[in-house]
Scaffold this motif. Structure first.
Motif, PDB file in Angstrom:
ATOM      1  N   GLU A  88       7.299  -2.355   8.391  1.00  0.00           N
ATOM      2  CA  GLU A  88       8.247  -2.747   9.426  1.00  0.00           C
ATOM      3  C   GLU A  88       7.572  -3.437  10.608  1.00  0.00           C
ATOM      4  O   GLU A  88       8.252  -4.058  11.439  1.00  0.00           O
ATOM      5  CB  GLU A  88       9.003  -1.517   9.926  1.00  0.00           C
ATOM      6  N   ALA A  89       6.257  -3.378  10.692  1.00  0.00           N
ATOM      7  CA  ALA A  89       5.532  -4.056  11.772  1.00  0.00           C
ATOM      8  C   ALA A  89       5.787  -5.562  11.747  1.00  0.00           C
ATOM      9  O   ALA A  89       5.619  -6.240  12.764  1.00  0.00           O
ATOM     10  CB  ALA A  89       4.035  -3.780  11.656  1.00  0.00           C
ATOM     11  N   GLN A  90       6.212  -6.078  10.620  1.00  0.00           N
ATOM     12  CA  GLN A  90       6.489  -7.517  10.485  1.00  0.00           C
ATOM     13  C   GLN A  90       7.831  -7.915  11.090  1.00  0.00           C
ATOM     14  O   GLN A  90       8.178  -9.106  11.096  1.00  0.00           O
ATOM     15  CB  GLN A  90       6.453  -7.936   9.013  1.00  0.00           C
ATOM     16  N   PRO A 136      -3.627  -3.087  14.998  1.00  0.00           N
ATOM     17  CA  PRO A 136      -4.520  -2.027  15.479  1.00  0.00           C
ATOM     18  C   PRO A 136      -3.790  -1.084  16.446  1.00  0.00           C
ATOM     19  O   PRO A 136      -2.731  -1.429  16.974  1.00  0.00           O
ATOM     20  CB  PRO A 136      -5.609  -2.819  16.207  1.00  0.00           C
ATOM     21  N   ILE A 137      -4.351   0.076  16.646  1.00  0.00           N
ATOM     22  CA  ILE A 137      -3.836   1.022  17.634  1.00  0.00           C
ATOM     23  C   ILE A 137      -5.015   1.559  18.436  1.00  0.00           C
ATOM     24  O   ILE A 137      -6.174   1.410  18.036  1.00  0.00           O
ATOM     25  CB  ILE A 137      -3.061   2.186  16.978  1.00  0.00           C
ATOM     26  N   HIS A 138      -4.719   2.204  19.551  1.00  0.00           N
ATOM     27  CA  HIS A 138      -5.775   2.735  20.405  1.00  0.00           C
ATOM     28  C   HIS A 138      -6.416   3.958  19.752  1.00  0.00           C
ATOM     29  O   HIS A 138      -5.727   4.859  19.292  1.00  0.00           O
ATOM     30  CB  HIS A 138      -5.197   3.107  21.776  1.00  0.00           C
ATOM     31  N   GLU A 139      -7.730   3.956  19.690  1.00  0.00           N
ATOM     32  CA  GLU A 139      -8.510   5.062  19.108  1.00  0.00           C
ATOM     33  C   GLU A 139      -7.906   5.515  17.768  1.00  0.00           C
ATOM     34  O   GLU A 139      -7.332   6.597  17.670  1.00  0.00           O
ATOM     35  CB  GLU A 139      -8.600   6.217  20.102  1.00  0.00           C
ATOM     36  N   LYS A 172      -3.236  -1.117  24.405  1.00  0.00           N
ATOM     37  CA  LYS A 172      -1.894  -0.541  24.487  1.00  0.00           C
ATOM     38  C   LYS A 172      -0.885  -1.541  25.043  1.00  0.00           C
ATOM     39  O   LYS A 172       0.322  -1.388  24.826  1.00  0.00           O
ATOM     40  CB  LYS A 172      -1.925   0.702  25.379  1.00  0.00           C
ATOM     41  N   GLN A 173      -1.369  -2.557  25.751  1.00  0.00           N
ATOM     42  CA  GLN A 173      -0.486  -3.565  26.322  1.00  0.00           C
ATOM     43  C   GLN A 173       0.105  -4.494  25.257  1.00  0.00           C
ATOM     44  O   GLN A 173       1.003  -5.286  25.551  1.00  0.00           O
ATOM     45  CB  GLN A 173      -1.245  -4.400  27.354  1.00  0.00           C
ATOM     46  N   ASP A 180       5.740   3.500  20.501  1.00  0.00           N
ATOM     47  CA  ASP A 180       5.742   4.387  19.334  1.00  0.00           C
ATOM     48  C   ASP A 180       4.728   3.946  18.277  1.00  0.00           C
ATOM     49  O   ASP A 180       4.709   4.488  17.168  1.00  0.00           O
ATOM     50  CB  ASP A 180       7.142   4.487  18.729  1.00  0.00           C
ATOM     51  N   ILE A 181       3.902   2.961  18.598  1.00  0.00           N
ATOM     52  CA  ILE A 181       2.848   2.359  17.758  1.00  0.00           C
ATOM     53  C   ILE A 181       3.348   1.861  16.402  1.00  0.00           C
ATOM     54  O   ILE A 181       2.564   1.659  15.468  1.00  0.00           O
ATOM     55  CB  ILE A 181       1.642   3.296  17.562  1.00  0.00           C
TER      56      ILE A 181
END
Length: 267
Positions: A94-96, A197-200, A238-239, A244-245
């Motif tokens: 769904e990121a697309q 990508p996501i943070h950490e 994060k920006q 909800d990543i």
């Protein structure tokens, strides 16, 4: 005396007629040569102009495709020269679909700007939050494979599988998709890319590394768009991601699309 003048007049008249004819013939001949020269020059100019345009077009295509694997560059150049369309399929989660203008739409705009509006037909297939091991068995996946796209870029549901599906099973799912694509169309160009990508990222980073290793081992093109984002250890990232990543926000979509467009246009 009169007879002499009469004969002289006749001879002069004949001379004038002959001279006039020869002069007229000479002018016609000269004009004909000049016209032929003009035609030849025009013809040469048209041929040279055509050759220049053809050479310039070839040079532009070679520049646009310089980042691509040889097989991908070849199919793009060949289709462009023949005036044929190429089906480009983005397959993923769904990121697309996130943001006001998802990254696949931005990629389509960039490709059309670079190659013209007719070459690429872009299809965006998303499987929502489905796991990889389920997505490969769906009717939707069967339909995509049966459509025989020319170029496939797979985002293999790593974030969906994170903590739920063993990475080995995720990799096996990728192998199955690729094998089925090749069986249906042996000339298909198959590439993989990570999700956003996501943070950490933690465990997610381990899955990304496994995907890279798979790509290296199988000589599969890996589109590492993470290079276009802030470092995953930096709060700045994060920006570019939804809270909800689940996907990129509008700014993240731009970063993602920019990498893909640059890759396909020699930037």
């Amino acid at each position: 005396m009169k007879k002499f003048l009469y004969i002289t007049t006749i001879l002069l008249s004949i001379s004038v007629i002959v001279f006039g004819h020869l002069h007229w013939k000479s002018k016609i001949s000269t004009a004909s040569v000049s016209a032929n020269d003009d035609i030849t020059e025009d013809s040469d100019a048209n041929v040279n102009e055509s050759e220049v345009e053809e050479t310039e077009s070839k040079r532009n295509l070679e520049t646009l495709t310089q980042n691509l694997p040889k097989e991908a560059a070849s199919i793009i150049i060949d289709s462009f020269n023949k005036g044929e369309q190429l089906d480009l399929a983005f397959i993923g989660s769904e990121a697309q679909t996130k943001g006001s203008t998802p990254w696949p739409e931005l990629v389509e705009e960039g490709l059309k700007e670079a190659y013209g509006p007719e070459l690429f037909t872009v299809h965006n297939y998303n499987f929502g939050d489905e796991f990889s091991i389920r997505a490969i068995r769906t009717d939707d996946m069967d339909s995509i494979i049966n459509d025989q796209p020319d170029i496939v870029i797979l985002e293999p549901f790593l974030l969906n599988d994170n903590g739920e599906v063993n990475i080995n099973h995720t990799i096996d799912s990728i192998r199955i998709i690729k094998r089925r694509m090749v069986e249906e169309n042996e000339e298909v160009i198959f590439m993989v890319q990570p999700p956003h990508p996501i943070h950490e990222p933690g465990l997610y980073a381990t899955q990304i590394n496994a995907l890279k290793e798979y790509a290296e081992e199988t000589d599969t093109t890996y589109l590492n768009h993470w290079d276009n984002w802030p470092d995953v250890t930096d709060e700045e990232i994060k920006q570019y991601i939804l809270e909800d990543i689940s996907g990129p926000n509008d700014e993240g979509n731009k970063l993602w699309a920019e990498y893909i467009v640059n890759y396909f246009t020699g930037s």
